[in-house]
Design a protein around this motif. Structure first.
Motif, PDB file in Angstrom:
ATOM      1  N   PRO A  26      97.360 139.827 143.696  1.00 23.83           N
ATOM      2  CA  PRO A  26      96.531 138.916 144.495  1.00 23.83           C
ATOM      3  C   PRO A  26      95.248 138.545 143.744  1.00 23.83           C
ATOM      4  O   PRO A  26      94.686 139.355 143.024  1.00 23.83           O
ATOM      5  CB  PRO A  26      96.221 139.733 145.747  1.00 23.83           C
ATOM      6  CG  PRO A  26      96.393 141.153 145.350  1.00 23.83           C
ATOM      7  CD  PRO A  26      97.416 141.174 144.254  1.00 23.83           C
ATOM      8  N   ASN A  27      94.815 137.311 143.938  1.00 24.83           N
ATOM      9  CA  ASN A  27      93.594 136.858 143.267  1.00 24.83           C
ATOM     10  C   ASN A  27      92.365 136.936 144.156  1.00 24.83           C
ATOM     11  O   ASN A  27      91.284 136.525 143.761  1.00 24.83           O
ATOM     12  CB  ASN A  27      93.768 135.445 142.715  1.00 24.83           C
ATOM     13  CG  ASN A  27      93.909 134.389 143.786  1.00 24.83           C
ATOM     14  OD1 ASN A  27      93.911 134.683 144.982  1.00 24.83           O
ATOM     15  ND2 ASN A  27      94.051 133.145 143.372  1.00 24.83           N
ATOM     16  N   GLY A  28      92.521 137.413 145.377  1.00 24.30           N
ATOM     17  CA  GLY A  28      91.395 137.547 146.297  1.00 24.30           C
ATOM     18  C   GLY A  28      91.125 136.289 147.108  1.00 24.30           C
ATOM     19  O   GLY A  28      90.224 136.258 147.937  1.00 24.30           O
ATOM     20  N   GLU A  29      91.874 135.235 146.871  1.00 23.22           N
ATOM     21  CA  GLU A  29      91.686 133.983 147.603  1.00 23.22           C
ATOM     22  C   GLU A  29      92.978 133.551 148.303  1.00 23.22           C
ATOM     23  O   GLU A  29      93.174 132.376 148.593  1.00 23.22           O
ATOM     24  CB  GLU A  29      91.219 132.891 146.642  1.00 23.22           C
ATOM     25  CG  GLU A  29      89.880 133.184 146.016  1.00 23.22           C
ATOM     26  CD  GLU A  29      89.468 132.154 144.991  1.00 23.22           C
ATOM     27  OE1 GLU A  29      90.197 131.158 144.773  1.00 23.22           O
ATOM     28  OE2 GLU A  29      88.411 132.349 144.382  1.00 23.22           O
ATOM     29  N   GLY A  30      93.875 134.507 148.516  1.00 20.48           N
ATOM     30  CA  GLY A  30      95.123 134.210 149.206  1.00 20.48           C
ATOM     31  C   GLY A  30      96.274 133.824 148.296  1.00 20.48           C
ATOM     32  O   GLY A  30      97.379 133.590 148.764  1.00 20.48           O
ATOM     33  N   THR A  32      98.012 134.236 144.004  1.00 21.60           N
ATOM     34  CA  THR A  32      98.252 135.229 142.959  1.00 21.60           C
ATOM     35  C   THR A  32      97.389 134.911 141.739  1.00 21.60           C
ATOM     36  O   THR A  32      96.842 133.813 141.612  1.00 21.60           O
ATOM     37  CB  THR A  32      99.730 135.235 142.535  1.00 21.60           C
ATOM     38  OG1 THR A  32     100.042 133.978 141.947  1.00 21.60           O
ATOM     39  CG2 THR A  32     100.650 135.523 143.706  1.00 21.60           C
ATOM     40  N   MET A  33      97.300 135.857 140.835  1.00 21.00           N
ATOM     41  CA  MET A  33      96.539 135.645 139.604  1.00 21.00           C
ATOM     42  C   MET A  33      97.152 134.522 138.778  1.00 21.00           C
ATOM     43  O   MET A  33      96.443 133.820 138.064  1.00 21.00           O
ATOM     44  CB  MET A  33      96.454 136.933 138.788  1.00 21.00           C
ATOM     45  CG  MET A  33      95.598 138.009 139.421  1.00 21.00           C
ATOM     46  SD  MET A  33      93.915 137.497 139.782  1.00 21.00           S
ATOM     47  CE  MET A  33      93.225 137.354 138.144  1.00 21.00           C
ATOM     48  N   ASP A  36      95.471 131.417 139.638  1.00 17.16           N
ATOM     49  CA  ASP A  36      94.034 131.377 139.368  1.00 17.16           C
ATOM     50  C   ASP A  36      93.779 130.617 138.066  1.00 17.16           C
ATOM     51  O   ASP A  36      94.234 131.022 137.001  1.00 17.16           O
ATOM     52  CB  ASP A  36      93.503 132.809 139.279  1.00 17.16           C
ATOM     53  CG  ASP A  36      92.011 132.858 139.126  1.00 17.16           C
ATOM     54  OD1 ASP A  36      91.532 132.590 138.009  1.00 17.16           O
ATOM     55  OD2 ASP A  36      91.322 133.185 140.113  1.00 17.16           O
TER      56      ASP A  36
END
Length: 150
Positions: A26-30, A32-33, A36
């Motif tokens: 997860p990239n922290g914004e819903g 995946t990396m 990003d």
């Protein structure tokens, strides 16, 4: 192909593992990396440097391969974060420890087969036609006090 190919094999394995990781992490914004843009931009720069090193011939390829492997492995650790440093067999390791192993393995690539400084001297003298460096103390090892060959 570059003679630096062998030096980058561990980095390439680490990159493959990181690519698989990025598809799920997860990239922290819903997302995946892999979604990003900043991560993928830096990841792409590493890939581009690997390709450039693979295409660099002769002693220059040896240096480019070592420099690319070391810088790429460091950047990969920065991109992934602390979990990239987990060694093989640890819980939560990425690609069975490929990223961590790549970072450890590439650190000595500047030394394998002769230091990159020796190769830089070879390039300077043989490819660029620069004169032989006159290091302090170089003449001290000559017998009979004769001058060093230029």
């Amino acid at each position: 192909l570059s003679i630096g190919v062998g030096h980058m094999r561990f980095l390439r394995w680490g990159m493959e593992g990181a690519a698989k990781w990025a598809k799920e992490a997860p990239n922290g914004e819903g997302g995946t990396m892999a979604e990003d843009k900043a991560f993928m931009s830096d990841f792409g720069k590493i890939v581009m440097n690997i390709e450039a090193a693979l295409a660099t011939p002769g002693p220059m390829g040896r240096i480019k391969g070592a420099d690319t492997a070391i810088a790429g492995a460091e950047k990969l650790l920065d991109l992934i974060g602390p979990e990239a440093t987990l060694p093989f067999g640890s819980d939560g390791t990425i690609a069975r420890g490929a990223v961590e192993h790549a970072h450890r393995a590439v650190q000595v690539t500047a030394t394998y087969g002769g230091t990159v400084e020796v190769f830089r001297t070879i390039i300077a003298q043989h490819h660029l036609g620069l004169p032989r460096p006159d290091y302090p103390g170089r003449k001290a090892f000559l017998q009979g006090g004769r001058p060093a060959a230029a």
